[in-house]
Design a protein around this motif. Structure first.
Motif, PDB file in Angstrom:
ATOM      1  N   ARG A   1       0.774  -1.253  -0.157  1.00  0.00           N
ATOM      2  CA  ARG A   1      -0.011  -0.081   0.045  1.00  0.00           C
ATOM      3  C   ARG A   1       0.919   1.186  -0.040  1.00  0.00           C
ATOM      4  O   ARG A   1       2.074   1.017   0.249  1.00  0.00           O
ATOM      5  CB  ARG A   1      -0.908   0.164   1.243  1.00  0.00           C
ATOM      6  N   ASP A   2       0.225   2.449   0.038  1.00  0.00           N
ATOM      7  CA  ASP A   2       0.988   3.751  -0.274  1.00  0.00           C
ATOM      8  C   ASP A   2       1.495   3.839   1.284  1.00  0.00           C
ATOM      9  O   ASP A   2       0.597   3.895   2.256  1.00  0.00           O
ATOM     10  CB  ASP A   2       0.436   5.000  -0.502  1.00  0.00           C
ATOM     11  N   TYR A   3       2.768   4.231   1.514  1.00  0.00           N
ATOM     12  CA  TYR A   3       3.311   4.609   2.966  1.00  0.00           C
ATOM     13  C   TYR A   3       3.207   5.998   2.938  1.00  0.00           C
ATOM     14  O   TYR A   3       4.099   6.756   2.220  1.00  0.00           O
ATOM     15  CB  TYR A   3       4.621   3.978   3.005  1.00  0.00           C
ATOM     16  N   THR A   4       2.637   6.815   3.681  1.00  0.00           N
ATOM     17  CA  THR A   4       2.442   8.210   3.958  1.00  0.00           C
ATOM     18  C   THR A   4       3.435   8.953   4.861  1.00  0.00           C
ATOM     19  O   THR A   4       3.334  10.021   5.047  1.00  0.00           O
ATOM     20  CB  THR A   4       1.055   8.609   3.870  1.00  0.00           C
ATOM     21  N   LYS A   5       3.636   8.008   6.180  1.00  0.00           N
ATOM     22  CA  LYS A   5       4.308   8.570   7.223  1.00  0.00           C
ATOM     23  C   LYS A   5       5.580   8.064   7.317  1.00  0.00           C
ATOM     24  O   LYS A   5       6.040   7.045   6.883  1.00  0.00           O
ATOM     25  CB  LYS A   5       3.796   7.916   8.428  1.00  0.00           C
TER      26      LYS A   5
ATOM     27  N   GLU B   1       6.595   5.070   9.201  1.00  0.00           N
ATOM     28  CA  GLU B   1       6.368   3.595   8.416  1.00  0.00           C
ATOM     29  C   GLU B   1       7.418   3.462   7.355  1.00  0.00           C
ATOM     30  O   GLU B   1       7.873   2.325   7.289  1.00  0.00           O
ATOM     31  CB  GLU B   1       4.987   3.980   7.631  1.00  0.00           C
ATOM     32  N   ILE B   2       7.851   4.659   6.719  1.00  0.00           N
ATOM     33  CA  ILE B   2       8.827   4.192   5.741  1.00  0.00           C
ATOM     34  C   ILE B   2      10.168   3.751   6.308  1.00  0.00           C
ATOM     35  O   ILE B   2      10.876   3.042   5.878  1.00  0.00           O
ATOM     36  CB  ILE B   2       9.384   5.589   4.901  1.00  0.00           C
ATOM     37  N   LYS B   3      10.590   4.247   7.365  1.00  0.00           N
ATOM     38  CA  LYS B   3      11.789   3.961   8.198  1.00  0.00           C
ATOM     39  C   LYS B   3      11.458   2.533   8.555  1.00  0.00           C
ATOM     40  O   LYS B   3      12.814   1.938   8.586  1.00  0.00           O
ATOM     41  CB  LYS B   3      11.907   4.780   9.556  1.00  0.00           C
ATOM     42  N   VAL B   4      10.588   1.877   8.862  1.00  0.00           N
ATOM     43  CA  VAL B   4      10.475   0.600   9.425  1.00  0.00           C
ATOM     44  C   VAL B   4      10.901  -0.264   8.217  1.00  0.00           C
ATOM     45  O   VAL B   4      11.827  -1.216   8.405  1.00  0.00           O
ATOM     46  CB  VAL B   4       9.130   0.074   9.584  1.00  0.00           C
ATOM     47  N   VAL B   5      10.549   0.049   6.900  1.00  0.00           N
ATOM     48  CA  VAL B   5      10.759  -0.959   5.761  1.00  0.00           C
ATOM     49  C   VAL B   5      12.268  -0.473   5.531  1.00  0.00           C
ATOM     50  O   VAL B   5      13.022  -1.473   5.047  1.00  0.00           O
ATOM     51  CB  VAL B   5       9.911  -0.711   4.602  1.00  0.00           C
ATOM     52  N   LEU B   6      12.732   0.639   5.647  1.00  0.00           N
ATOM     53  CA  LEU B   6      14.146   1.085   5.332  1.00  0.00           C
ATOM     54  C   LEU B   6      14.998   0.119   6.285  1.00  0.00           C
ATOM     55  O   LEU B   6      15.977  -0.212   5.684  1.00  0.00           O
ATOM     56  CB  LEU B   6      14.269   2.546   5.407  1.00  0.00           C
ATOM     57  N   LEU B   7      14.679   0.185   7.381  1.00  0.00           N
ATOM     58  CA  LEU B   7      15.423  -0.625   8.366  1.00  0.00           C
ATOM     59  C   LEU B   7      15.490  -2.157   8.038  1.00  0.00           C
ATOM     60  O   LEU B   7      16.798  -2.563   8.080  1.00  0.00           O
ATOM     61  CB  LEU B   7      15.086  -0.476   9.752  1.00  0.00           C
TER      62      LEU B   7
ATOM     63  N   ARG C   1      13.192  -7.744  14.268  1.00  0.00           N
ATOM     64  CA  ARG C   1      13.057  -6.634  15.331  1.00  0.00           C
ATOM     65  C   ARG C   1      11.538  -6.439  15.486  1.00  0.00           C
ATOM     66  O   ARG C   1      10.679  -6.524  14.978  1.00  0.00           O
ATOM     67  CB  ARG C   1      13.603  -5.213  14.395  1.00  0.00           C
ATOM     68  N   ALA C   2      11.529  -5.576  16.625  1.00  0.00           N
ATOM     69  CA  ALA C   2      10.115  -5.439  17.047  1.00  0.00           C
ATOM     70  C   ALA C   2       9.262  -4.836  16.105  1.00  0.00           C
ATOM     71  O   ALA C   2       7.950  -4.784  15.956  1.00  0.00           O
ATOM     72  CB  ALA C   2      10.165  -4.903  18.423  1.00  0.00           C
ATOM     73  N   VAL C   3      10.050  -3.717  15.526  1.00  0.00           N
ATOM     74  CA  VAL C   3       9.210  -2.879  14.599  1.00  0.00           C
ATOM     75  C   VAL C   3       8.579  -3.548  13.297  1.00  0.00           C
ATOM     76  O   VAL C   3       7.577  -3.367  12.827  1.00  0.00           O
ATOM     77  CB  VAL C   3       9.927  -1.752  13.892  1.00  0.00           C
ATOM     78  N   SER C   4       8.982  -4.689  13.028  1.00  0.00           N
ATOM     79  CA  SER C   4       8.579  -5.753  12.118  1.00  0.00           C
ATOM     80  C   SER C   4       7.238  -6.188  12.377  1.00  0.00           C
ATOM     81  O   SER C   4       6.699  -6.874  11.438  1.00  0.00           O
ATOM     82  CB  SER C   4       9.665  -6.635  11.639  1.00  0.00           C
ATOM     83  N   LYS C   5       6.940  -6.455  13.553  1.00  0.00           N
ATOM     84  CA  LYS C   5       5.688  -6.608  14.003  1.00  0.00           C
ATOM     85  C   LYS C   5       4.538  -5.667  14.051  1.00  0.00           C
ATOM     86  O   LYS C   5       3.366  -5.932  14.199  1.00  0.00           O
ATOM     87  CB  LYS C   5       5.679  -7.369  15.595  1.00  0.00           C
ATOM     88  N   THR C   6       4.909  -4.378  13.512  1.00  0.00           N
ATOM     89  CA  THR C   6       3.835  -3.456  13.542  1.00  0.00           C
ATOM     90  C   THR C   6       3.219  -3.512  11.980  1.00  0.00           C
ATOM     91  O   THR C   6       3.845  -4.538  11.177  1.00  0.00           O
ATOM     92  CB  THR C   6       4.445  -1.889  13.523  1.00  0.00           C
ATOM     93  N   ASP C   7       2.174  -2.795  11.884  1.00  0.00           N
ATOM     94  CA  ASP C   7       1.551  -2.670  10.787  1.00  0.00           C
ATOM     95  C   ASP C   7       2.364  -2.153   9.327  1.00  0.00           C
ATOM     96  O   ASP C   7       2.079  -2.810   8.217  1.00  0.00           O
ATOM     97  CB  ASP C   7       0.161  -1.778  10.608  1.00  0.00           C
ATOM     98  N   ALA C   8       3.539  -1.707   9.553  1.00  0.00           N
ATOM     99  CA  ALA C   8       4.037  -1.261   8.452  1.00  0.00           C
ATOM    100  C   ALA C   8       5.376  -2.094   8.128  1.00  0.00           C
ATOM    101  O   ALA C   8       5.807  -2.179   7.097  1.00  0.00           O
ATOM    102  CB  ALA C   8       4.900   0.142   8.942  1.00  0.00           C
ATOM    103  N   GLY C   9       5.466  -3.218   9.082  1.00  0.00           N
ATOM    104  CA  GLY C   9       6.688  -4.263   8.799  1.00  0.00           C
ATOM    105  C   GLY C   9       6.514  -5.140   7.812  1.00  0.00           C
ATOM    106  O   GLY C   9       5.140  -5.591   7.845  1.00  0.00           O
TER     107      GLY C   9
END
Length: 414
Positions: free
Chosen positions: A262-266, A269-275, A392-400
């Motif tokens: 989906r479109d990432y607007t925040k 959120e982008i930083k999660v995927v970048l990590l 990583r824990a952030v990968s369990k968020t909606d953005a991960g």
């Protein structure tokens, strides 16, 4: 010679599912959601008008009783490797060209197995008996002749085997339309037709100097290399040998890119995927024994008609393959150049490599040794149990996206 597996993914699935042997079958996206594109179609499906890269919905409208199977990329890789080993039992000069195509130099094997045609038939039967996959063979004096023989003749030949020699080109290849020439896509075909070169023979028989002049007028002075490439292909000239280790060279860069669901607007959120992508890139670099000095980040929007996003690079203070260090520099690029518009694709790469056995000690980075030791431990776990064993824990968020990505190879599920 060039060995090519017919409708490879579909053939592997039919070999595993004998009950579908006489039914049209495709390997495609998600059968349950009836979405995605056709990755491979068996001959029965192609007879219904279904083509590779067609949308699954269109394929089903052409053939309602179509069998749709979800791709299993690891299975296809395993079968491809099995076929490679079969080739290697006949010659040690085997060069993979794609997952279902491989070049073989059998010059030194003919005294053991007979003529090239006899050897091709022997290998063909061996592959069928071992895997259930039907292979076609193009035979020629050069790699380009073998490739051309396979694409234009062996695939349409009942035996699946065809020999194309340089002496036979005027009566065979040269009579075909230029659209059948290797490396000539639809756009280049139109250009050749405009230049008055409608057949492969017309390209081959044009003096090279004249062809270069014609292409300079159309494409500019930098088109000489392309002109000579097409002229050599049309004449079956290819000096490159079959190289078994052609893909086993040190890379100039290591990168990962992914299209988001989906479109990432925040920014967060982008930083999660970048990590997550940074972790994959650094993991591969550590496996290769490299540290990168230059980090590159790219982001693209969803509208390809009106492109948005950026692609920028930055030289880090010191070469690194430690995830958190590289990620900090990647975030600088993201925060500096992102324009705030929705993002649909994110990528990162490292380049300008140096060996990771030597690095500059720093008075200010006291955690480097500890970070390197931790990365080695997590790499060992991932290599043994898969990338999803430690996340990583952030990968369990909606953005991960790490968990979903770890279940895929090349964008398709294992």
């Amino acid at each position: 010679m060039l060995g090519d597996c017919q409708s490879f993914y579909a053939s592997v699935e039919k070999a595993d599912h004998p009950e579908y042997q006489n039914r049209p079958l495709v390997v495609a996206g998600d059968p349950e959601r009836r979405s995605g594109i056709v990755l491979a179609a068996c001959p029965l499906a192609k007879a219904k008008g279904i083509t590779t890269a067609e949308r699954l919905g269109e394929a089903l409208s052409k053939c309602p009783d179509l069998v749709v199977i979800k791709p299993r990329m690891q299975k296809y890789i395993d079968v491809s490797m099995q076929i490679t080993e079969i080739y290697k039992s006949y010659t040690d000069l085997v060069e993979p060209y794609s997952i279902d195509e491989q070049f073989l130099d059998v010059t030194g094997s003919l005294h053991l197995f007979g003529t090239p045609d006899e050897l091709a038939r022997t290998i063909q039967r061996h592959i069928m008996d071992a895997t259930g996959v039907y292979a076609r063979f193009g035979i020629g004096e050069t790699k380009i002749l073998a490739k051309t023989a396979c694409d234009n003749y062996a695939k349409k030949n009942p035996s699946g085997i065809y020999t194309l020699s340089k002496d036979s080109l005027p009566d065979t290849l040269w009579k075909l339309p230029v659209s059948c020439m290797f490396m000539a896509g639809s756009k280049m075909t139109r250009h050749f037709n405009v230049m008055g070169l409608p057949t492969i023979g017309s390209v081959a028989q044009t003096p090279l100097a004249k062809l270069k002049q014609m292409m300079r007028r159309k494409f500019g002075k930098n088109s000489d290399i392309s002109a000579e490439m097409y002229w050599r292909i049309a004449n079956g000239i290819d000096d490159s040998p079959v190289r078994p280790g052609t893909h086993q060279v040190d890379p100039k860069s290591v990168g990962h890119m992914m299209t988001l669901p989906r479109d990432y607007t925040k920014l967060e959120e982008i930083k999660v995927v970048l990590l997550e992508l940074t972790e994959l890139v650094c993991q591969r670099c550590r496996g290769l024994g490299f540290m990168g000095h230059v980090v590159s980040v790219g982001c693209m929007g969803a509208d390809f008609d009106r492109p948005t996003g950026f692609s920028r690079q930055m030289k880090m203070e010191d070469p690194s393959n430690i995830t958190n260090q590289v990620y900090r520099w990647a975030c600088r690029l993201l925060e500096t150049y992102w324009d705030g518009l929705p993002i649909r694709r994110v990528g990162i790469s490292l380049s300008q490599f140096s060996p990771d056995t030597e690095y500059q000690l720093s008075l200010f980075d006291t955690e480097r040794e500890r970070s390197m030791a931790l990365e080695r431990v997590t790499d060992a776990l991932k290599n043994k149990y898969g990338n999803s064993i430690v996340i990583r824990a952030v990968s369990k968020t909606d953005a991960g996206q790490a968990l979903d990505r770890s279940a895929k190879i090349g964008g398709h599920y294992k």
